[in-house]
Design an enzyme around this catalytic site. Structure first.
Site, PDB file in Angstrom:
ATOM      1  N   HIS A   1       0.862  -1.192   0.000  1.00  0.00           N
ATOM      2  CA  HIS A   1       0.000   0.000   0.000  1.00  0.00           C
ATOM      3  C   HIS A   1       0.892   1.234   0.000  1.00  0.00           C
ATOM      4  O   HIS A   1       1.985   1.232   0.579  1.00  0.00           O
ATOM      5  CB  HIS A   1      -0.928  -0.007   1.226  1.00  0.00           C
ATOM      6  CG  HIS A   1      -1.981   1.059   1.164  1.00  0.00           C
ATOM      7  ND1 HIS A   1      -1.725   2.371   1.496  1.00  0.00           N
ATOM      8  CD2 HIS A   1      -3.267   1.013   0.760  1.00  0.00           C
ATOM      9  CE1 HIS A   1      -2.831   3.090   1.307  1.00  0.00           C
ATOM     10  NE2 HIS A   1      -3.785   2.292   0.859  1.00  0.00           N
TER      11      HIS A   1
ATOM     12  N   GLU B   1      -3.707   3.302  -7.215  1.00  0.00           N
ATOM     13  CA  GLU B   1      -4.099   4.412  -6.335  1.00  0.00           C
ATOM     14  C   GLU B   1      -3.081   5.554  -6.469  1.00  0.00           C
ATOM     15  O   GLU B   1      -1.984   5.454  -5.905  1.00  0.00           O
ATOM     16  CB  GLU B   1      -4.102   3.965  -4.871  1.00  0.00           C
ATOM     17  CG  GLU B   1      -5.114   2.919  -4.510  1.00  0.00           C
ATOM     18  CD  GLU B   1      -5.401   2.880  -3.003  1.00  0.00           C
ATOM     19  OE1 GLU B   1      -6.565   2.871  -2.649  1.00  0.00           O
ATOM     20  OE2 GLU B   1      -4.441   2.902  -2.204  1.00  0.00           O
TER      21      GLU B   1
HETATM   22  O1  G3P Z   1      -6.643   1.571   0.428  1.00  0.00           O
HETATM   23  C1  G3P Z   1      -7.536   2.546  -0.020  1.00  0.00           C
HETATM   24  C2  G3P Z   1      -7.135   3.900   0.344  1.00  0.00           C
HETATM   25  O2  G3P Z   1      -5.775   4.180   0.189  1.00  0.00           O
HETATM   26  C3  G3P Z   1      -7.982   4.958  -0.270  1.00  0.00           C
HETATM   27  O3  G3P Z   1      -8.103   5.944   0.708  1.00  0.00           O
HETATM   28  O4  G3P Z   1      -9.325   7.611   1.959  1.00  0.00           O
HETATM   29  O5  G3P Z   1      -8.873   7.972  -0.456  1.00  0.00           O
HETATM   30  O6  G3P Z   1     -10.533   6.260   0.245  1.00  0.00           O
HETATM   31  P1  G3P Z   1      -9.280   7.006   0.614  1.00  0.00           P
END
Ligand code: G3P
Length: 230
Positions: free
Chosen positions: A96, A144
């Site tokens: 992550h 991400e």
């Molecule tokens: O693992 C998912 C996370 O990193 C996303 O975070 O708070 O943007 O939904 P958020």
């Protein structure tokens, strides 16, 4: 090995104050009830110290947020794959953005998970990383963009090309790897946009954990999954 249905919603609890102590059990039970009522796949990733309690409390899949590559035995403090499997975890996030690990270790963990029949979900920051990690053949790659994590600005709206380029990259390297996305997803339009772009699921943390009404928010974000069943 349980079969995960797609598209899926993974709720990453991170270590937000809202999920301290009983908060994790409460959120997990709400996620379980929405998953059952809507008949969709919701995976939960609670804080590591709550994992054994959560796997005993709910029947939906539970992932660790992080795992180490250390061996079983004399490895004090390490989060060892065999140990999380033994307490009922179905898989883990790996690498992550908030808990990066060296590339070679990612490959090592993915291979070890295959032997253990656990699901590997490797996180990537860019389509180039997606291409590299796809060559390790994990079950899932979660794209991400780090700058959007926790921002409330959805990757699926602000950076749609990151999702489509990641899917293209995976298609070139290993078609069996499933691409999902996360970062900034806070409402059902964000989920819908992600699924329309070809993402096979979404990861959400702050949009749910920080919501004043967990049940309503999980229902809202899970509802689009019912329209994209594969
Ligand atoms: O693992 C998912 C996370 O990193 C996303 O975070 O708070 O943007 O939904 P958020």
């Amino acid at each position: 090995m349980i079969q995960l249905r797609i598209p899926l919603l993974l709720i990453n609890f991170k270590n937000y104050p809202e999920v301290l102590g009983d908060g994790s059990v409460k959120l997990s039970k709400i996620a379980e009830s929405v998953a059952k009522n809507l008949n969709v796949e919701i995976i939960i990733a609670p804080p590591i110290p709550s994992l054994a309690l959560i796997t005993k409390s709910v029947s939906i899949p539970v992932f660790a947020q992080h795992v180490d590559s250390d061996k079983m035995g004399s490895t004090t403090g390490a989060i060892v794959p065999e140990v999380i499997k033994s307490i009922g975890c179905a898989g883990s996030l790996i690498n992550h953005s908030e808990k990066r690990i060296p590339t070679l270790k990612i490959q090592e963990i993915v291979n070890r998970f295959k032997k253990l029949e656990m699901y590997s979900m490797v996180c990537a920051r860019t389509p180039d990383e997606v291409a590299l990690f796809a060559s390790y053949a994990p079950d899932f790659i979660a794209i991400e963009p780090p700058e959007l994590i926790g921002s409330g600005i959805a990757v699926s709206k602000a950076r749609p090309e990151v999702i489509t380029e990641s899917i293209k990259a995976v298609m070139k390297v290993n078609k069996n790897v499933r691409v999902i996305c996360g970062a900034g997803i806070v409402n059902k339009d964000d989920v819908d946009a992600a699924l329309r772009l070809g993402s096979l699921g979404v990861l959400v943390a702050s949009g749910i954990v920080k919501s004043p009404n967990w049940e309503e928010k999980i229902k809202e974000l899970a509802e689009p999954l019912t329209r994209y069943k594969i």
